[in-house]
Design a protein around this motif. Structure first.
Motif, PDB file in Angstrom:
ATOM      1  N   ASP A  98       0.855  -1.249  -0.119  1.00  0.00           N
ATOM      2  CA  ASP A  98      -0.166  -0.006   0.025  1.00  0.00           C
ATOM      3  C   ASP A  98       0.594   1.383   0.062  1.00  0.00           C
ATOM      4  N   HIS A  99       2.021   1.215  -0.291  1.00  0.00           N
ATOM      5  CA  HIS A  99       3.192   2.289  -0.350  1.00  0.00           C
ATOM      6  C   HIS A  99       3.185   2.825  -1.947  1.00  0.00           C
ATOM      7  N   PRO A 100       2.899   4.124  -1.877  1.00  0.00           N
ATOM      8  CA  PRO A 100       3.042   4.914  -3.277  1.00  0.00           C
ATOM      9  C   PRO A 100       4.505   4.665  -3.694  1.00  0.00           C
ATOM     10  N   HIS A 101       4.354   4.405  -5.330  1.00  0.00           N
ATOM     11  CA  HIS A 101       5.502   3.957  -6.034  1.00  0.00           C
ATOM     12  C   HIS A 101       6.047   5.243  -6.902  1.00  0.00           C
ATOM     13  N   ASP A 102       6.299   6.205  -5.917  1.00  0.00           N
ATOM     14  CA  ASP A 102       6.688   7.776  -6.652  1.00  0.00           C
ATOM     15  C   ASP A 102       8.307   7.789  -6.120  1.00  0.00           C
ATOM     16  N   CYS A 103       9.070   6.906  -5.850  1.00  0.00           N
ATOM     17  CA  CYS A 103      10.549   7.050  -5.622  1.00  0.00           C
ATOM     18  C   CYS A 103      11.105   8.010  -6.389  1.00  0.00           C
ATOM     19  N   LEU A 104      10.837   8.263  -7.744  1.00  0.00           N
ATOM     20  CA  LEU A 104      11.463   9.465  -8.344  1.00  0.00           C
ATOM     21  C   LEU A 104      11.195  10.436  -8.108  1.00  0.00           C
ATOM     22  N   THR A 105      10.040  10.907  -7.311  1.00  0.00           N
ATOM     23  CA  THR A 105      10.102  12.323  -6.875  1.00  0.00           C
ATOM     24  C   THR A 105      10.043  12.419  -5.360  1.00  0.00           C
ATOM     25  N   CYS A 106      10.313  11.212  -4.604  1.00  0.00           N
ATOM     26  CA  CYS A 106      10.317  11.144  -3.023  1.00  0.00           C
ATOM     27  C   CYS A 106      11.663  11.970  -2.744  1.00  0.00           C
ATOM     28  N   GLU A 107      11.238  12.701  -1.624  1.00  0.00           N
ATOM     29  CA  GLU A 107      12.414  13.524  -1.281  1.00  0.00           C
ATOM     30  C   GLU A 107      13.596  12.610  -0.360  1.00  0.00           C
ATOM     31  N   LYS A 108      13.103  11.276  -0.119  1.00  0.00           N
ATOM     32  CA  LYS A 108      13.851  10.468   0.677  1.00  0.00           C
ATOM     33  C   LYS A 108      14.776   9.561  -0.358  1.00  0.00           C
ATOM     34  N   SER A 109      14.254   9.752  -1.601  1.00  0.00           N
ATOM     35  CA  SER A 109      14.809   8.701  -2.606  1.00  0.00           C
ATOM     36  C   SER A 109      16.479   8.936  -2.732  1.00  0.00           C
ATOM     37  N   GLY A 110      17.202   7.776  -2.491  1.00  0.00           N
ATOM     38  CA  GLY A 110      18.584   7.748  -2.424  1.00  0.00           C
ATOM     39  C   GLY A 110      19.039   7.462  -1.141  1.00  0.00           C
ATOM     40  N   ALA A 111      18.080   7.738  -0.148  1.00  0.00           N
ATOM     41  CA  ALA A 111      18.573   7.576   1.590  1.00  0.00           C
ATOM     42  C   ALA A 111      17.493   6.921   2.079  1.00  0.00           C
ATOM     43  N   CYS A 112      16.644   6.228   1.359  1.00  0.00           N
ATOM     44  CA  CYS A 112      15.379   5.772   2.040  1.00  0.00           C
ATOM     45  C   CYS A 112      16.112   4.007   2.153  1.00  0.00           C
ATOM     46  N   ALA A 113      15.754   3.543   3.455  1.00  0.00           N
ATOM     47  CA  ALA A 113      15.948   2.361   3.992  1.00  0.00           C
ATOM     48  C   ALA A 113      15.141   1.013   3.156  1.00  0.00           C
ATOM     49  N   LEU A 114      13.936   1.715   3.006  1.00  0.00           N
ATOM     50  CA  LEU A 114      12.967   0.751   2.445  1.00  0.00           C
ATOM     51  C   LEU A 114      13.238   0.392   0.969  1.00  0.00           C
ATOM     52  N   GLN A 115      13.717   1.659   0.337  1.00  0.00           N
ATOM     53  CA  GLN A 115      14.064   1.674  -1.113  1.00  0.00           C
ATOM     54  C   GLN A 115      15.362   0.548  -1.244  1.00  0.00           C
ATOM     55  N   GLU A 116      16.281   0.888  -0.138  1.00  0.00           N
ATOM     56  CA  GLU A 116      17.655   0.123  -0.352  1.00  0.00           C
ATOM     57  C   GLU A 116      17.429  -1.444   0.133  1.00  0.00           C
ATOM     58  N   TYR A 117      16.647  -1.808   0.971  1.00  0.00           N
ATOM     59  CA  TYR A 117      16.243  -3.164   1.214  1.00  0.00           C
ATOM     60  C   TYR A 117      15.596  -3.827  -0.045  1.00  0.00           C
ATOM     61  N   ALA A 118      14.606  -3.132  -0.763  1.00  0.00           N
ATOM     62  CA  ALA A 118      13.909  -3.601  -1.705  1.00  0.00           C
ATOM     63  C   ALA A 118      14.852  -4.011  -2.858  1.00  0.00           C
ATOM     64  N   TYR A 119      15.865  -3.205  -3.182  1.00  0.00           N
ATOM     65  CA  TYR A 119      16.713  -3.265  -4.185  1.00  0.00           C
ATOM     66  C   TYR A 119      17.740  -4.425  -3.879  1.00  0.00           C
ATOM     67  N   ASP A 120      18.200  -4.496  -2.480  1.00  0.00           N
ATOM     68  CA  ASP A 120      19.194  -5.539  -2.060  1.00  0.00           C
ATOM     69  C   ASP A 120      18.460  -6.913  -2.216  1.00  0.00           C
ATOM     70  N   LEU A 121      17.020  -7.121  -1.954  1.00  0.00           N
ATOM     71  CA  LEU A 121      16.351  -8.360  -1.854  1.00  0.00           C
ATOM     72  C   LEU A 121      15.564  -8.606  -3.428  1.00  0.00           C
ATOM     73  N   GLY A 122      16.095  -7.751  -4.428  1.00  0.00           N
ATOM     74  CA  GLY A 122      15.481  -7.849  -5.498  1.00  0.00           C
ATOM     75  C   GLY A 122      13.842  -7.856  -5.735  1.00  0.00           C
ATOM     76  N   VAL A 123      13.219  -6.965  -4.889  1.00  0.00           N
ATOM     77  CA  VAL A 123      11.999  -6.852  -4.983  1.00  0.00           C
ATOM     78  C   VAL A 123      11.615  -5.526  -5.787  1.00  0.00           C
ATOM     79  N   LYS A 124      10.995  -5.937  -7.137  1.00  0.00           N
ATOM     80  CA  LYS A 124      10.811  -5.069  -7.932  1.00  0.00           C
ATOM     81  C   LYS A 124       9.156  -4.274  -8.022  1.00  0.00           C
ATOM     82  N   GLU A 125       8.269  -5.194  -7.592  1.00  0.00           N
ATOM     83  CA  GLU A 125       7.102  -4.605  -7.299  1.00  0.00           C
ATOM     84  C   GLU A 125       6.362  -5.825  -6.430  1.00  0.00           C
ATOM     85  N   PRO A 126       5.482  -5.562  -5.584  1.00  0.00           N
ATOM     86  CA  PRO A 126       5.046  -6.128  -4.600  1.00  0.00           C
ATOM     87  C   PRO A 126       3.896  -7.265  -5.042  1.00  0.00           C
TER      88      PRO A 126
END
Length: 270
Positions: A98-126
């Motif tokens: 239920d999380h918005p997929h707006d990482c391109l415009t999110c202020e936390k992009s590049g420093a977001c722990a959720l984004q980091e772990y999704a990348y590390d674990l290979g989660v592209k979409e839920p």
């Protein structure tokens, strides 16, 4: 002086003081265990709520949360098995459901722990789909913006407010899908005990908590960070000035930095 114990983590023998958690033992050996709700650098107590730090202990019937499970002498721990990877991927997928997929415009992009772990674990979409939380950032005071759509209910902001800042201004409100972080219902921020210190912003692992006025002023990798001393009072806390092209975007704190250990007040931060 605590008695020392020895355990094995991912084939590495680790010696720590009695009472240390498995996560602390792993970190002392340079072994990274994913975690979202726990942040020992800010002095937060473990809540075991995100379940991302689960590990396998040989002989145990179930997976254990390493942030709160004490290490024991002779214990054999695995932190990166296929079972754990599958479990962590499922947790991240549930958080993203239920999380918005707006990482391109999110202020936390590049420093977001959720984004980091999704990348590390290979989660592209839920794999799980549910109704997305409406993107409706709320600024009910002059300094802090809360975007419930980006909130993963990790509880870091609640813990730092209650146990470190010791104000107790915010907590969980409602239940289930409607749960959010809030000041007491029926009150404005000015009527609550919140002093808008902004320490909740620093501990937030996503873009749910942000500083008013910083939106659109610069991405995290575009900001120049300069440590300086706050001139407001005699405490001499260390501020980190985040600037872009010579303009101040926001002021933040860093764990262990300066006499206050990174904790700031409203006068220094805003």
């Amino acid at each position: 002086m605590p008695q020392e114990i020895s355990l094995t983590i991912d084939g590495v023998k680790v010696t720590v003081g009695e009472g240390a958690t498995i996560l602390a033992a792993a970190q002392s050996a340079g072994i990274d265990v994913p975690h979202l709700c726990y942040d020992p650098d800010w002095g937060l107590p473990p809540t075991s709520s995100c379940r991302l730090c689960l590990v396998e202990i040989e002989g145990a019937r179930a997976l254990a949360t390493s942030c709160s499970h004490e290490a024991a002498d002779g214990m054999v721990v695995h932190t990166n098995t296929d079972k754990l990877q599958r479990t962590r991927r499922m947790i991240i997928e549930l958080l993203l459901s239920d999380h918005p997929h707006d990482c391109l415009t999110c202020e936390k992009s590049g420093a977001c722990a959720l984004q980091e772990y999704a990348y590390d674990l290979g989660v592209k979409e839920p794999s799980f789909r549910c109704e997305a939380v409406p993107v409706e950032p709320v600024q009910d005071g002059p300094a802090i913006v809360y975007d419930r759509s980006k909130c993963i209910l990790c509880g870091r902001c609640v813990e730092i407010c209650h146990n470190v800042q010791v104000t107790g201004a915010i907590d969980y409100l409602e239940r289930g899908y409607d749960t959010r972080i809030s000041i007491p219902p029926g009150k404005t921020r000015a009527q609550s005990v919140c002093v808008e210190c902004g320490n909740c912003i620093d501990v937030c692992p996503t873009g749910a908590m942000s500083a008013a006025g910083a939106e659109g002023a610069g991405r995290t990798w575009e900001l120049k960070r300069t440590a300086t001393i706050c001139p407001y009072c005699g405490c001499g806390c260390t501020l980190v000035l985040n600037t872009r092209a010579g303009h101040l975007v926001q002021v933040t704190g860093e764990p262990f930095l300066g006499v206050s250990g990174g904790m700031l007040c409203v006068k220094g931060r805003f």
